[in-house]
Write a protein that holds these residues in place. Structure first.
Motif, PDB file in Angstrom:
ATOM      1  N   ASP A 277      73.424  83.067  95.314  1.00  0.00           N
ATOM      2  CA  ASP A 277      73.839  84.167  96.178  1.00  0.00           C
ATOM      3  C   ASP A 277      72.863  84.322  97.345  1.00  0.00           C
ATOM      4  O   ASP A 277      71.736  84.773  97.148  1.00  0.00           O
ATOM      5  CB  ASP A 277      73.904  85.465  95.376  1.00  0.00           C
ATOM      6  CG  ASP A 277      74.296  86.654  96.239  1.00  0.00           C
ATOM      7  OD1 ASP A 277      74.761  86.434  97.372  1.00  0.00           O
ATOM      8  OD2 ASP A 277      74.137  87.793  95.771  1.00  0.00           O
ATOM      9  N   GLY A 279      72.814  86.557  99.441  1.00  0.00           N
ATOM     10  CA  GLY A 279      72.477  87.972  99.556  1.00  0.00           C
ATOM     11  C   GLY A 279      71.548  88.470  98.475  1.00  0.00           C
ATOM     12  O   GLY A 279      71.027  89.589  98.560  1.00  0.00           O
ATOM     13  N   PHE A 346      76.811  94.600  97.533  1.00  0.00           N
ATOM     14  CA  PHE A 346      75.972  94.373  98.707  1.00  0.00           C
ATOM     15  C   PHE A 346      74.702  95.188  98.497  1.00  0.00           C
ATOM     16  O   PHE A 346      74.665  96.106  97.665  1.00  0.00           O
ATOM     17  CB  PHE A 346      76.685  94.813 100.002  1.00  0.00           C
ATOM     18  CG  PHE A 346      77.255  96.202  99.934  1.00  0.00           C
ATOM     19  CD1 PHE A 346      76.470  97.327 100.176  1.00  0.00           C
ATOM     20  CD2 PHE A 346      78.588  96.407  99.604  1.00  0.00           C
ATOM     21  CE1 PHE A 346      76.985  98.608 100.097  1.00  0.00           C
ATOM     22  CE2 PHE A 346      79.124  97.691  99.515  1.00  0.00           C
ATOM     23  CZ  PHE A 346      78.314  98.785  99.764  1.00  0.00           C
ATOM     24  N   ALA A 485      78.841  92.852 104.878  1.00  0.00           N
ATOM     25  CA  ALA A 485      78.856  91.783 105.869  1.00  0.00           C
ATOM     26  C   ALA A 485      80.290  91.475 106.303  1.00  0.00           C
ATOM     27  O   ALA A 485      81.197  91.410 105.462  1.00  0.00           O
ATOM     28  CB  ALA A 485      78.203  90.527 105.296  1.00  0.00           C
TER      29      ALA A 485
END
Length: 498
Positions: A277, A279, A346, A485
């Motif tokens: 990931d 993120g 997120f 995002a």
């Protein structure tokens, strides 16, 4: 042939949670024979959260004695232990605690996190989670090691390690699931010695590590007297509580997922490959048998109900559910359960709850909270799909929120996919299933025999279609706030058009 999955075999699952220690005795067909628990108390002070490790042992020993009352000792085959992820302490060479247990959500090590992520960046990036959080075990270990009064020969123990040491009568290996947040390299299956040495972590401090499901040893005579568990019972390496609940839900085949709705929403799935990931909000455990178990933990969930309806109580929440179901409202509350922002799907430390639409009265506000969780859940799956995680297998709902039948159906409708509700889905049951593998069954066989489903919910296609524009408005709202995002939002919109 082993009788591991017969009615005569008894497997024990031991669970160390935040508020209680629990023991269950389950036969090889999944029938719950007995269960007992004892409370655990902790101390919170700002970012600090501690527990007394000795209480873990005394509470679990008492729960075991009660659960085993009336069960023929000759039937008991094995046990496994789960505990909270990232909870650690230091002990001496005899296993006596030298420090409190620093709990999974303790954030006192914030100042150490940058150093951990600087020195460990290549390993953390390879493992897919990219960076450690202050509440992870390795930053907390550095904080503990900064105490100049520590004696020589100290040992790092994860929460479950203290229990397995006491059960065996000597130190045994830790499991890779509990060791993940201490920096264990799940790919190379070793401690990253160079990185840890640069951080000042002595190699002799760290336990040996094995895969979950490995037999660690047997229960010693002293532990048998304390717990009532027969001496010689097999001790199997366990997993963290979230992974244990995943086993209990039977979410073990690639593409299958368990969505645990408690105070927060936690996802655990199964994948044939490591999910990376960019993120850094999804990370993988390594499951028994070589599979990978990707997952993420939101800061949102059923805790929004406690926050917005603090005096309702269980009966009041049931009444609100009935009234909410009759409203047909499509207002939405973003369901953050507390302060500190969002962490999945997120990362937005600045995130806070907001409302879309204008709910009229407490019933519509309550429904807006239920719907907000369901929409966030769909976004979690879209994010996982965006990362390349398989998400098209069976879905299971567990946790306290799954007991609300209307809410569970609403979640299935928003997702547009069936959801299974198991009879039992607690972490302790998952450890009983894992313990059965020490007696000759594979994990797939044990889960197939011991995990029982109560019901399967089928989505209402008309309701799914009606709520799809609400979901897309929700996604747009997150993008406008700068939390989500655009690429993830575009992926979610593309999935909605399929």
């Amino acid at each position: 042939m082993s009788d591991a999955l017969s009615p005569e075999a008894v497997h024990l699952g031991l669970d160390l949670g935040t508020q209680s220690a629990r023991a269950v005795a389950v036969d090889g067909t999944g029938r719950l024979l007995a269960a007992a628990s004892r409370p655990l108390t902790g101390h919170r002070d700002g970012v600090r959260h501690e527990q007394d490790p000795e209480q873990w042992w005394s509470a679990l020993a008492a729960a075991c004695r009660e659960a085993l009352t009336g069960i023929d000792p000759r039937r008991v085959r094995g046990l496994a232990v789960d505990a909270t992820s990232g909870t650690v302490l230091l002990a001496d060479a005899q296993g006596r605690p030298l420090t409190p247990g620093l709990m999974y959500d303790d954030r006192r090590a914030d100042a150490y996190t940058e150093r951990v992520n600087t020195h460990g960046a290549p390993v953390w990036d390879k493992l897919g989670y990219r960076a450690m959080q202050p509440s992870w075990a390795l930053p907390k270990l550095l904080w503990l090691l900064d105490d100049p009064t520590l004696p020589a020969g100290v040992r790092l123990l994860h929460q479950a390690d203290l229990v397995t040491w006491r059960l065996a009568g000597h130190q045994v290996a830790s499991d890779a699931s509990h060791a993940l947040k201490t920096g264990y390299d799940l790919i190379a299956e070793r401690w990253p010695e160079g990185e840890l040495d640069a951080l000042g972590v002595p190699a002799e401090l760290l336990p040996d590590v094995v895969r979950p499901g490995t037999v660690l040893g047997t229960v010693c005579a002293e532990a048998a007297e304390s717990t009532g568990i027969p001496a010689g019972t097999l001790i199997t390496a366990g997993m963290t509580d979230g992974c244990a609940a995943q086993i209990a839900a039977g979410a073990l085949t690639p593409g299958s997922w368990n969505a645990v709705l408690g105070t927060t929403l936690v996802f655990k799935g199964a994948s044939p490959h490591l999910v990376r990931d960019p993120g850094g909000v999804v990370y993988c455990h390594r499951g028994p048998g070589g599979t990978w178990l990707p997952g993420g933990a939101s800061s949102s969930g059923a805790g929004i109900l406690t926050h917005r309806f603090p005096s309702a109580g269980p009966a009041g929440l049931d009444a609100l559910t009935a009234r909410a179901a009759a409203t047909g409202s499509t207002a939405v509350v973003y369901p953050l359960a507390g302060s500190g922002g969002e962490r999945f799907p997120f990362r937005a430390p600045e995130a806070e709850s907001f409302v879309l639409g204008e709910p009229a009265g407490d019933a519509e506000e309550f429904h807006a909270c239920l719907l907000g969780v369901a929409l966030l859940e769909r976004l979690c799956f879209d994010y996982l799909d965006h990362l390349g995680a398989p998400v098209d297998g069976p879905l299971t709902f567990t946790g306290g929120g799954a007991r609300n039948r209307y809410w569970a159906q609403l979640r299935a409708d928003v997702l547009g996919r069936p959801a299974r509700l198991p009879e039992q889905a607690e972490s302790a049951l998952g450890m009983a299933v894992l313990a059965a593998t020490a007696s000759g069954a594979t994990l797939k066989e044990a889960a197939g025999a011991m995990v029982r489903l109560r019901e399967e919910l089928r989505p209402d296609p008309a309701r799914t279609a009606r709520l799809l524009p609400v979901y897309l408005d929700f996604v747009d709202a997150l993008v406008r706030r700068g939390w989500l995002a655009p690429a993830v939002a575009d992926h979610a919109r593309g999935k909605a058009r399929q």
